[in-house]
Every structure is written in structure tokens, then in C-alpha cells.
Write an enzyme that holds these catalytic residues in place. Structure first.
Site, PDB file in Angstrom:
ATOM      1  N   GLU A 108      40.712  69.425  47.464  1.00  0.00           N
ATOM      2  CA  GLU A 108      41.693  68.344  47.380  1.00  0.00           C
ATOM      3  C   GLU A 108      42.657  68.572  46.225  1.00  0.00           C
ATOM      4  OE1 GLU A 108      38.368  64.935  48.194  1.00  0.00           O
ATOM      5  OE2 GLU A 108      40.119  64.418  47.001  1.00  0.00           O
ATOM      6  N   CYS A 121      47.607  67.324  40.504  1.00  0.00           N
ATOM      7  CA  CYS A 121      46.228  67.421  40.038  1.00  0.00           C
ATOM      8  C   CYS A 121      45.513  68.400  40.958  1.00  0.00           C
ATOM      9  CB  CYS A 121      45.588  66.033  40.117  1.00  0.00           C
ATOM     10  SG  CYS A 121      43.815  66.042  39.785  1.00  0.00           S
ATOM     11  N   CYS A 128      30.890  70.883  42.606  1.00  0.00           N
ATOM     12  CA  CYS A 128      30.717  70.925  41.151  1.00  0.00           C
ATOM     13  C   CYS A 128      29.231  70.869  40.858  1.00  0.00           C
ATOM     14  CB  CYS A 128      31.405  69.707  40.528  1.00  0.00           C
ATOM     15  SG  CYS A 128      31.371  69.698  38.722  1.00  0.00           S
ATOM     16  N   CYS A 132      27.836  64.567  37.264  1.00  0.00           N
ATOM     17  CA  CYS A 132      28.147  63.265  36.655  1.00  0.00           C
ATOM     18  C   CYS A 132      27.860  62.154  37.668  1.00  0.00           C
ATOM     19  CB  CYS A 132      29.616  63.216  36.216  1.00  0.00           C
ATOM     20  SG  CYS A 132      30.004  64.437  34.961  1.00  0.00           S
ATOM     21  N   CYS A 135      30.655  60.472  39.984  1.00  0.00           N
ATOM     22  CA  CYS A 135      31.673  61.351  40.560  1.00  0.00           C
ATOM     23  C   CYS A 135      31.307  61.803  41.971  1.00  0.00           C
ATOM     24  CB  CYS A 135      31.849  62.563  39.646  1.00  0.00           C
ATOM     25  SG  CYS A 135      33.057  63.735  40.262  1.00  0.00           S
ATOM     26  N   HIS A 232      33.239  59.307  28.117  1.00  0.00           N
ATOM     27  CA  HIS A 232      32.584  58.269  28.940  1.00  0.00           C
ATOM     28  C   HIS A 232      31.442  57.500  28.270  1.00  0.00           C
ATOM     29  CE1 HIS A 232      35.139  59.981  31.886  1.00  0.00           C
ATOM     30  NE2 HIS A 232      34.335  60.899  32.351  1.00  0.00           N
ATOM     31  N   ASN A 306      36.461  54.550  39.535  1.00  0.00           N
ATOM     32  CA  ASN A 306      36.849  54.455  40.931  1.00  0.00           C
ATOM     33  C   ASN A 306      35.558  54.368  41.739  1.00  0.00           C
ATOM     34  OD1 ASN A 306      38.823  54.651  42.970  1.00  0.00           O
ATOM     35  ND2 ASN A 306      39.838  56.268  41.784  1.00  0.00           N
ATOM     36  N   CYS A 349      38.423  61.635  43.019  1.00  0.00           N
ATOM     37  CA  CYS A 349      38.281  63.042  43.367  1.00  0.00           C
ATOM     38  C   CYS A 349      37.098  63.266  44.294  1.00  0.00           C
ATOM     39  CB  CYS A 349      38.022  63.867  42.108  1.00  0.00           C
ATOM     40  SG  CYS A 349      39.133  63.473  40.794  1.00  0.00           S
TER      41      CYS A 349
END
Ligand code: SAH
Length: 363
Positions: A108, A121, A128, A132, A135, A232, A306, A349
Site C-alpha cells: 500500500e 507515504c 512486518c 506492534c 498495527c 507511543h 486508527n 496502514c
């Protein structure tokens, strides 16, 4: 999609197709041409076609002989991402692109229009491995690293698809860029190269979850890019509850690495802080974050979390977010709240890719 798969199968798996020509520096391309018995100036012409004029194939390179174009097609792999889905936000014009890589993997990228220019971006990995908790990219782990050309082509393809120049690039999409260090560095050099798109280094931001050795290494590369650190949490305990990487590196080590980065580059570091309702958004959290940020040359960027379908985190309320910001400002911390771009188009994301892979493409 099926048609493309056919083609990939015919062409064979990645790697058998030769050298990834779009990942070469101009100097390397010169050496490559000479080793093939071609004139060195051909390299400059090809480099301009690839990185300046953004050619989508060797066929477009009309000042090269037909014979050379044909040979290049046999010798090299020419990375070009294919858009499989484009979503445009009705709220703010943000566009989200889902691209297919040569091996069928999906990444993306997001295009955002700001007053100061257009920002893209990009993703640095397929998936990944940092895990996290909030995420979406981490849900299925790491599939593979992106090559420099695959990172570059996100910017190139978007420039062509929007017809507008990109002035800022942020490496904040899927993946942990410093976990793909060599490819990232090569990408940064090509992206900012005066013979290519020549995007100003100061307009490029790399965001990391905090890989201390690589942050220090990046400080020594002589680059003027901005480093953003995903914090965070303002204590090790809180950070560990959100980010597994915090078990490996303490906040103290991170702050030392940031100081080092600032000393070596003179660049102020951005601390990213995603506000998660009831988890890290109390006045005490704000006080502790203020203390940390007050010790160095930082800019704090607050991101309302988000919500991701698979995770049960919620956003902090508006009042809480503003109170958090005020508390930092009272302590003379430079702080902004990230505008939420493209909320209506799977903003966070990794979400668009997941939806598509789950069968959302038929929706
Ligand atoms: N691996 C890099 C880049 C990842 S994404 C990093 O960790 O910095 C860029 C930022 O978005 C990071 O700060 C990341 O923690 C944050 N992020 C990821 N998912 C999010 C979500 N659902 N809500 C808010 N921020 C999120």
C-alpha cells in the site's frame, strides 16, 4: 488479477529475470554498460529515462537503439508496480493505492495533498515482523523486504497516476524501514539523486519503531533526512505493552540514539505518539512524555489511534487529545496532532491490503 498471475508464471519467479536495473546507482549502471560492451553514456540516458522521465519500459527509451532496448529486456528486470486498486477519499482527496509487485505480493501507498505540496507515504516491506499491538501491517508477520526499485516505483507510479509532482516522501507505510536497512539506504540515495526525481532530503522522513543500532548507523550516513521515532509510551513498561521491540531497547537507549542522531545531522527528531484510549492518554502520560521530549530537540506528533478491526483499541476522545496536547505545550514542547487523512478509505496502514486479500476486491 488472474491475467497478471499467468504472466508472472510465464516469466518465472523473481530473481531468474536478471539484474534489477532500477536499483542501480548511475555509477553502477555505467560500469554495467561498459561490462556489456556498451558505451558509458548509454547509462546516463537510461538512468534519465528510469528516474527522471519515469519510463515504464525499455520500449519507451527511444534514443537507445532498438537492438539495445531488446537486449536490456533480456538482461534486466525492470520493476514496475501495477495498481490493482485506487481509493480516493471524498473528505480530503487523499488517495490510497494498492500495488502488485512482480511476484504478486501487494503493498500500500498513500498520496496526500497538503498546502506545502504533495506527500507520498510508502511501504518498505511486505508485512512486518515488529508486531506492534495496534498495527494492521503486523498481523500476518513479515513476508519479505522490498527492493530499492520497489520502494522507488511507489513514488514513480503515483507521480504518473496523479499527474502531479511529489515533493515529500514519508516511509511510514507497511514495514519497518530500518529492518530493511541496505535497501532503504539505496532507495534514499536514488530518490534524492540530482539525476533522478531529486526530492530534497529534508523532505524525506523515515519512521522507525526504534531499532537503536540502525538509528545510530543512519546518523552516520551524511543524510539530511528527518528521523521519526514511534514512541507511543513514555515508560518502558507502557511501551512494552504496546510494542514488543521495547523489550529489546529501553527508552533511555532510544533517547541516547536520538541525541546522537541530532549531534551528527543537526536534524530535529519527531516523536510519534499514537493516542490509544485508556492506555496511554492520561495527564500523567502527557507529563512523562513532556519530560522526555523536553530533554532534546524534539517535535511531538500525536496520532489518534486508527481502530483496526482485528484489535480492540479505541481512539481517545477529542477532549482528551486536546488536553494531552495542551499539557505538552505548557511545557514548551513543540507538538502537532496529525490530521487524519482518508479516514473513509481504510486509513490505517495495512488495512486496505488485508481487506483486499480477504476477498474485499469483490465488494
Ligand atoms: N515501522 C515504522 C513505520 C510504521 S507506520 C514505525 O514503527 O515507525 C508509521 C506510524 O504509524 C508508526 O508510528 C506506527 O506506530 C503508527 N501506527 C501503526 N498503526 C497505527 C494505528 N492503527 N493507529 C495509529 N497509528 C498507527
Amino acid at each position: 488479477m488472474d491475467e497478471r498471475k499467468d504472466r508472472i508464471e510465464k516469466e518465472g519467479p523473481k530473481g531468474e529475470r536478471g539484474l534489477d536495473i532500477k536499483s542501480l546507482t548511475l555509477q553502477e549502471l555505467k560500469e554495467e554498460m561498459v561490462s556489456r560492451g556498451e558505451k558509458a553514456f548509454r547509462a546516463k540516458q537510461m538512468y534519465e529515462w528510469m528516474h527522471g522521465k519515469l519510463a515504464r519500459s525499455f520500449a519507451e527509451m527511444t534514443n537507445l537503439s532498438e537492438d539495445l532496448r531488446k537486449k536490456c529486456g533480456e538482461w534486466y528486470e525492470y520493476t514496475c508496480l501495477e495498481p490493482v486498486r485506487i481509493q480516493e477519499s471524498r473528505i480530503d482527496g487523499t488517495k490510497k493505492f494498492l500495488f502488485a509487485l512482480g511476484d504478486g505480493n501487494l503493498v500500500e501507498s498513500v498520496w496526500m495533498k497538503y498546502k506545502h505540496g504533495n506527500s507520498v507515504c510508502i511501504s518498505s516491506q511486505v508485512g512486518c515482523r515488529m508486531g506492534c499491538r495496534f498495527c494492521a501491517s503486523a498481523l500476518d508477520g513479515l513476508e519479505r523486504n522490498l527492493t530499492p526499485s520497489e520502494m522507488l516505483d511507489q513514488v514513480y507510479a503515483i507521480t504518473l497516476l496523479t499527474g502531479e509532482r511529489v515533493s515529500n516522501v514519508v516511509v511510514m507505510g507497511m514495514g519497518e524501514p530500518l529492518d530493511n536497512y541496505e535497501n532503504l539506504l539505496r532507495f534514499l540515495k536514488l530518490l534524492t539523486d540530482e539525476n533522478g526525481l531529486h526530492i530534497s532530503q529534508r523532505n524525506v522522513t523515515v519512521s522507525t519503531c526504534g531499532l537503536v543500532p540502525e538509528m545510530r548507523r543512519l546518523a552516520e550516513e551524511g543524510l539530511q533526512i528527518t528521523l521519526a521515532l514511534s514512541l507511543h509510551g513514555a515508560t518502558d513498561e507502557k511501551r512494552r505493552s504496546l510494542m514488543p521491540i521495547a523489550k529489546r531497547y529501553s527508552i533511555r537507549e532510544l533517547m541516547e540514539a536520538c541525541t546522537y542522531y541530532f549531534e551528527r545531522t543537526g536534524r530535529r527528531i519527531t516523536l510519534e505518539y499514537s493516542l490509544v484510549g485508556g492506555v496511554n492518554d492520561t495527564p500523567e502520560d502527557a507529563r512523562l512524555l513532556g519530560e522526555l521530549a523536553g530533554k532534546g530537540r524534539f517535535h511531538v506528533n500525536l496520532i489518534p489511534v486508527n481502530p483496526v478491526k482485528e484489535r480492540n483499541y479505541v481512539q481517545s476522545g477529542n477532549e482528551k487529545i486536546l488536553a494531552f496536547k495542551n499539557k505538552l505545550e505548557k511545557n514548551q514542547i513543540h507538538v502537532t496532532i496529525r490530521r487524519e487523512m482518508g479516514r473513509d478509505i481504510d486509513g490505517a496502514c495495512g488495512q486496505l491490503r488485508r481487506r483486499y486479500s480477504e476477498g474485499g476486491r469483490h465488494a
